[in-house]
Motif scaffolding. Structure first.
Motif, PDB file in Angstrom:
ATOM      1  N   ASN A  45      12.577 -20.435  -9.826  1.00  0.00           N
ATOM      2  CA  ASN A  45      11.245 -19.892 -10.134  1.00  0.00           C
ATOM      3  C   ASN A  45      11.119 -19.670 -11.641  1.00  0.00           C
ATOM      4  O   ASN A  45      10.780 -18.579 -12.098  1.00  0.00           O
ATOM      5  N   LEU A  87       8.062 -18.173 -13.125  1.00  0.00           N
ATOM      6  CA  LEU A  87       7.765 -16.809 -12.719  1.00  0.00           C
ATOM      7  C   LEU A  87       8.572 -15.787 -13.515  1.00  0.00           C
ATOM      8  O   LEU A  87       8.013 -14.803 -14.017  1.00  0.00           O
ATOM      9  N   THR A  94       1.360 -15.652 -14.491  1.00  0.00           N
ATOM     10  CA  THR A  94       0.944 -16.810 -13.703  1.00  0.00           C
ATOM     11  C   THR A  94      -0.537 -16.755 -13.329  1.00  0.00           C
ATOM     12  O   THR A  94      -1.153 -17.800 -13.127  1.00  0.00           O
TER      13      THR A  94
END
Length: 409
Positions: free
Chosen positions: A101, A104, A386
């Protein structure tokens, strides 16, 4: 990957990392304590010292040889797999949380690097860190331990300053921790265990052991001991956005590392007539100073009231109470509830992170302190930005929190 599977992978690997890490750190702390507390007065021939201890209802007598006994004992306990599995599980955890991720948690919101490039840079930094450390520790500086320690500390902080320029604060912190962890396990794998193997081999071959190798291993072991508390802080730092989310996050990491080193030094030397007991209040003072300098508040005048330090031009609107809850709620619904909801729309989460939800006004008010800390002050949320939350939206939330709000809100 399915978010439910990712969550359970995270849990299993993190638990294993914690278990083997405790075993490694416990052994490290114990043997440093043992070395520092040996009775070295008039030891038996061939011994460097001994120690009597009582624990768990029994009395123990331990002896340390200057180098090695004349004959190899039938059973010899080694301490290495705890270190190896701590590093392996740590790397797996790094992959599951930060590399799978990357957008993220690893990458800065304004990063110019792609996700694969960021991951590659993160992995490269771990091994570059080891080779730089190993070269410095084998240089002439090894004869000047204090100078070496200062050079190594400066190198770590230079690396942390560089990392916060390309990674998120959280990603930079965890990579400094992973770099130090790689150095620690490198010391075990490349220096400490080989020195011990040479010692055992010398006994088996009935030749004098090389005293330089155990001395080098002892130095690296001490390095590992002093690096432990900074690494432990980094392991829990993701819970404290006021550290990694600060604009001076690298300096805060430096300060907290110094605090950890001071505490470790006190416990390493407290058998020496408590002459370093002053390190305890000094470390406490250091924590207070770091809390003060990292404060996100500022004084608003002689009344000593405090307001959130937000970049907003509509201060007059705040003073007149013109910011409504509905405006704030619209921002939170748009930018935050994709994750923090009973049914997150973000495919990376099957449930709301940490169980925090903003579905109702009551939820928002209840979690307002956390919202302010993470979205307004440190700007670490949304992770990786995000949802592209703007500075104006962050300022709106902070200003609404600072103004006098009706009780019904």
């Amino acid at each position: 990957m399915d978010p439910h599977i990712t969550e359970w992978l995270n849990l299993a690997i993190r638990w294993a990392h914690m278990v083997v890490g405790i075993a490694w750190i416990g052994a490290s702390f114990y043997f440093v304590w043992l070395e520092n507390n040996l009775n070295r007065g008039n030891p038996k021939q061939g011994l460097a010292g001994d120690l009597w201890a009582i624990h768990g209802g029994g009395i123990y007598h331990l002896e340390k040889y200057q180098l090695a006994p004349n004959n190899m004992p039938e059973r010899l306990h080694w301490f290495k797999w705890e270190a190896y599995f701590t590093w392996i599980t740590g790397m797996l955890l790094l992959c599951v949380i930060y590399y799978l991720n990357a957008e993220l948690y690893l990458m800065a919101a304004d990063s110019l690097l792609s996700a694969p490039a960021s991951v590659a840079l993160g992995i490269l930094s771990l091994f570059v860190g080891w080779f730089v450390y190993d070269a410095l520790s084998d240089s002439v500086l090894r004869n000047y331990p204090i100078v070496l320690a200062l050079v190594l500390f400066t190198s770590f902080m230079t690396a942390s300053y560089g990392m916060v320029q390309v990674f998120s604060g959280r990603g930079a912190y965890i990579h400094i921790g992973a770099m130090i962890g790689t150095i620690m396990v490198g010391n075990v794998f490349r220096v400490i265990i080989p020195a011990q193997r040479d010692l055992v081999k010398a006994i088996q071959e009935q030749r004098p052991p090389d005293p330089a190798l155990p001395a080098k291993a002892l130095l690296r072991s001490r390095h590992n001991n002093y690096m432990t508390l900074p690494v432990l802080f980094i392991m829990i730092s993701n819970h404290f956005p006021s550290t990694y989310g600060s604009s001076f996050n690298w300096a805060i990491l430096a300060g907290l590392s110094v605090v950890g080193i001071m505490l470790r030094h006190y416990f390493n030397t407290r058998h020496l007539s408590q002459k370093f007991v002053w390190l305890i209040p000094a470390a406490a003072l250091g924590m207070i100073i770091l809390a003060f300098v990292s404060s996100p508040y500022k004084s608003t005048g002689n009344d000593q009231q405090r307001t959130y330090d937000v970049t907003m031009t509509s201060v007059d609107d705040v003073n007149r109470g013109l910011i409504s809850f509905e405006e704030v709620n619209d921002v939170i619904r748009l930018r935050c509830t994709v994750c923090h909801s009973t049914e997150p729309s973000n495919p990376l989460f099957s449930t709301a992170p940490a169980g925090v939800m903003f579905d109702t006004p009551q939820d928002i008010v209840r979690h307002l302190p956390s919202i302010i800390i993470q979205s307004v002050q440190s700007k670490v949320m949304p992770p990786g930005n995000t949802t592209q939350m703007t500075d104006e939206e962050r300022a709106l939330i902070g200003a609404w929190a600072a103004q006098e709000r009706p009780e019904k809100e």
